[in-house]
Design a protein around this motif. Structure first.
Motif, PDB file in Angstrom:
ATOM      1  N   THR A  38       0.810  -1.217   0.000  1.00 48.15           N
ATOM      2  CA  THR A  38       0.000   0.000   0.000  1.00 48.15           C
ATOM      3  C   THR A  38       0.840   1.261   0.000  1.00 48.15           C
ATOM      4  O   THR A  38       0.311   2.348  -0.195  1.00 48.15           O
ATOM      5  CB  THR A  38      -0.961   0.005   1.201  1.00 48.15           C
ATOM      6  OG1 THR A  38      -0.303  -0.587   2.332  1.00 48.15           O
ATOM      7  CG2 THR A  38      -2.214  -0.786   0.899  1.00 48.15           C
ATOM      8  N   ALA A  39       2.153   1.136   0.224  1.00 49.22           N
ATOM      9  CA  ALA A  39       2.998   2.319   0.116  1.00 49.22           C
ATOM     10  C   ALA A  39       2.862   2.935  -1.273  1.00 49.22           C
ATOM     11  O   ALA A  39       2.889   4.167  -1.426  1.00 49.22           O
ATOM     12  CB  ALA A  39       4.457   1.961   0.395  1.00 49.22           C
ATOM     13  N   GLU A  40       2.686   2.086  -2.280  1.00 44.61           N
ATOM     14  CA  GLU A  40       2.517   2.599  -3.641  1.00 44.61           C
ATOM     15  C   GLU A  40       1.218   3.384  -3.767  1.00 44.61           C
ATOM     16  O   GLU A  40       1.167   4.414  -4.451  1.00 44.61           O
ATOM     17  CB  GLU A  40       2.529   1.434  -4.635  1.00 44.61           C
ATOM     18  CG  GLU A  40       3.851   0.680  -4.684  1.00 44.61           C
ATOM     19  CD  GLU A  40       3.788  -0.531  -5.605  1.00 44.61           C
ATOM     20  OE1 GLU A  40       2.792  -0.657  -6.348  1.00 44.61           O
ATOM     21  OE2 GLU A  40       4.728  -1.339  -5.563  1.00 44.61           O
ATOM     22  N   VAL A  41       0.171   2.908  -3.099  1.00 52.30           N
ATOM     23  CA  VAL A  41      -1.098   3.635  -3.127  1.00 52.30           C
ATOM     24  C   VAL A  41      -0.937   4.972  -2.413  1.00 52.30           C
ATOM     25  O   VAL A  41      -1.414   6.012  -2.880  1.00 52.30           O
ATOM     26  CB  VAL A  41      -2.218   2.811  -2.472  1.00 52.30           C
ATOM     27  CG1 VAL A  41      -3.552   3.552  -2.544  1.00 52.30           C
ATOM     28  CG2 VAL A  41      -2.344   1.442  -3.136  1.00 52.30           C
ATOM     29  N   HIS A  42      -0.252   4.955  -1.261  1.00 52.79           N
ATOM     30  CA  HIS A  42       0.012   6.204  -0.552  1.00 52.79           C
ATOM     31  C   HIS A  42       0.817   7.159  -1.424  1.00 52.79           C
ATOM     32  O   HIS A  42       0.525   8.369  -1.486  1.00 52.79           O
ATOM     33  CB  HIS A  42       0.782   5.923   0.743  1.00 52.79           C
ATOM     34  CG  HIS A  42      -0.069   5.404   1.861  1.00 52.79           C
ATOM     35  ND1 HIS A  42      -1.017   6.167   2.512  1.00 52.79           N
ATOM     36  CD2 HIS A  42      -0.122   4.179   2.460  1.00 52.79           C
ATOM     37  CE1 HIS A  42      -1.603   5.449   3.447  1.00 52.79           C
ATOM     38  NE2 HIS A  42      -1.077   4.243   3.437  1.00 52.79           N
ATOM     39  N   TRP A  95      -0.499  10.844  -2.396  1.00 51.28           N
ATOM     40  CA  TRP A  95       0.242  12.067  -2.051  1.00 51.28           C
ATOM     41  C   TRP A  95       0.598  12.864  -3.307  1.00 51.28           C
ATOM     42  O   TRP A  95       0.469  14.091  -3.328  1.00 51.28           O
ATOM     43  CB  TRP A  95       1.521  11.719  -1.300  1.00 51.28           C
ATOM     44  CG  TRP A  95       1.372  11.386   0.146  1.00 51.28           C
ATOM     45  CD1 TRP A  95       1.616  10.180   0.743  1.00 51.28           C
ATOM     46  CD2 TRP A  95       0.953  12.263   1.206  1.00 51.28           C
ATOM     47  NE1 TRP A  95       1.368  10.246   2.091  1.00 51.28           N
ATOM     48  CE2 TRP A  95       0.972  11.514   2.407  1.00 51.28           C
ATOM     49  CE3 TRP A  95       0.573  13.598   1.239  1.00 51.28           C
ATOM     50  CZ2 TRP A  95       0.612  12.062   3.631  1.00 51.28           C
ATOM     51  CZ3 TRP A  95       0.207  14.152   2.466  1.00 51.28           C
ATOM     52  CH2 TRP A  95       0.235  13.384   3.641  1.00 51.28           C
ATOM     53  N   ALA A  96       1.055  12.168  -4.348  1.00 49.13           N
ATOM     54  CA  ALA A  96       1.461  12.847  -5.580  1.00 49.13           C
ATOM     55  C   ALA A  96       0.284  13.581  -6.213  1.00 49.13           C
ATOM     56  O   ALA A  96       0.413  14.734  -6.649  1.00 49.13           O
ATOM     57  CB  ALA A  96       2.056  11.846  -6.564  1.00 49.13           C
ATOM     58  N   VAL A 112      -8.364  10.291  -1.340  1.00 49.55           N
ATOM     59  CA  VAL A 112      -7.841   9.645  -2.548  1.00 49.55           C
ATOM     60  C   VAL A 112      -7.402   8.222  -2.221  1.00 49.55           C
ATOM     61  O   VAL A 112      -7.705   7.268  -2.951  1.00 49.55           O
ATOM     62  CB  VAL A 112      -6.665  10.436  -3.147  1.00 49.55           C
ATOM     63  CG1 VAL A 112      -6.080   9.712  -4.359  1.00 49.55           C
ATOM     64  CG2 VAL A 112      -7.109  11.842  -3.543  1.00 49.55           C
ATOM     65  N   PHE A 113      -6.691   8.059  -1.103  1.00 46.11           N
ATOM     66  CA  PHE A 113      -6.223   6.734  -0.693  1.00 46.11           C
ATOM     67  C   PHE A 113      -7.398   5.779  -0.481  1.00 46.11           C
ATOM     68  O   PHE A 113      -7.380   4.639  -0.943  1.00 46.11           O
ATOM     69  CB  PHE A 113      -5.395   6.836   0.583  1.00 46.11           C
ATOM     70  CG  PHE A 113      -4.934   5.505   1.113  1.00 46.11           C
ATOM     71  CD1 PHE A 113      -3.746   4.939   0.681  1.00 46.11           C
ATOM     72  CD2 PHE A 113      -5.692   4.810   2.046  1.00 46.11           C
ATOM     73  CE1 PHE A 113      -3.328   3.704   1.152  1.00 46.11           C
ATOM     74  CE2 PHE A 113      -5.290   3.572   2.520  1.00 46.11           C
ATOM     75  CZ  PHE A 113      -4.094   3.022   2.070  1.00 46.11           C
ATOM     76  N   SER A 114      -8.413   6.247   0.220  1.00 47.74           N
ATOM     77  CA  SER A 114      -9.558   5.389   0.539  1.00 47.74           C
ATOM     78  C   SER A 114     -10.285   4.944  -0.722  1.00 47.74           C
ATOM     79  O   SER A 114     -10.759   3.804  -0.813  1.00 47.74           O
ATOM     80  CB  SER A 114     -10.525   6.133   1.466  1.00 47.74           C
ATOM     81  OG  SER A 114      -9.902   6.429   2.705  1.00 47.74           O
TER      82      SER A 114
END
Length: 249
Positions: free
Chosen positions: A25-29, A33-34, A108-110
């Motif tokens: 999920t770091a990629e999703v974060h 963020w971007a 956005v993450f959710s």
């Protein structure tokens, strides 16, 4: 025994970061963020009449990775010389405040998590299952308030005796990473000392938290931060996947 093999029976508790260590999920974060900061910088440049440098992937690693959400917002804004009102965690995502921007990113993450779900790294699942068979107490220690939802989506909740997430830390008044307090709280939950506990982290801020708490073993998981940066932050050893930490039979 392989170079990266850990004698797990020598330790009383194993404390995992979540995003980038157990789940990708770091990629999703990173994407969330971007998207949020890129749009914000366009708006802020128009408002201030200043061409702020665009958001880059390196900004994630330098200012955001592993930190509580609002701390990440503050750090990034400071890197661009931008000051906004703090606001309140209850601010709507449209609010032009530190908390508003953090909440905008969280929305956005959710959305991505609900749409795409999440599948844990196979190597991480292998290690978690092995430690479970050994009866080793395990915790998730994450700056993200979304950690319980992410862990549930990955189907791994039952393996962990406690989830110390950003929301719980705020309720308890515990400072976030790079302070060691959230890791120490998790260790104490199992009756373990910091010195008898292992920390697994992919972010330099999380590795620094493990080192600041004088944990017995701090393992860096290189998912993009780079082995040199993780070692400099205080990692005792660095792996690229958790299956490298399985003991040879």
């Amino acid at each position: 025994m392989a170079d990266h093999t850990v004698r797990w029976d020598d330790w009383d508790a194993v404390l995992f970061d979540l995003d980038g260590v157990v789940t990708p999920t770091a990629e999703v974060h990173m994407h969330a963020w971007a998207a949020m900061f890129s749009a914000f910088l366009v708006e802020q440049s128009a408002t201030d009449g200043i061409a702020y440098p665009p958001y880059t992937e390196q900004d994630y690693f330098d200012h955001v990775d592993g930190k509580p959400r609002y701390d990440g917002v503050r750090a990034f804004l400071a890197s661009r010389g931008i000051t906004l009102p703090e606001g309140s965690p209850k601010d709507p995502p449209s609010a032009h405040t530190v908390c508003g921007l953090g909440n905008r990113k969280n929305d956005v993450f959710s959305e991505v998590l609900a749409t795409d779900g999440v599948v844990a790294y196979p190597g991480s699942v292998a290690l978690v299952e092995d430690l479970h068979r050994r009866g080793k107490p395990m915790a998730i220690v994450s700056s993200s308030r979304n950690a319980p939802a992410v862990l549930a989506a990955a189907g791994l909740t039952d393996y962990f005796g406690i989830i110390v997430h950003g929301g719980l830390a705020a309720e308890l008044g515990l400072p976030g990473k790079p302070a060691p307090d959230t890791f120490s709280y998790a260790a104490a939950h199992f009756g373990a000392t910091d010195a008898r506990s292992v920390v697994l982290e992919d972010a330099t801020s999380g590795v620094a938290a493990g080192r600041a708490g004088a944990f017995g073993l701090v393992i860096g998981v290189d998912r993009g931060a780079g082995p040199d940066a993780l070692v400099e932050a205080g990692a005792d050893l660095v792996v690229t996947d958790l299956d490298q930490l399985l003991e040879e039979s």
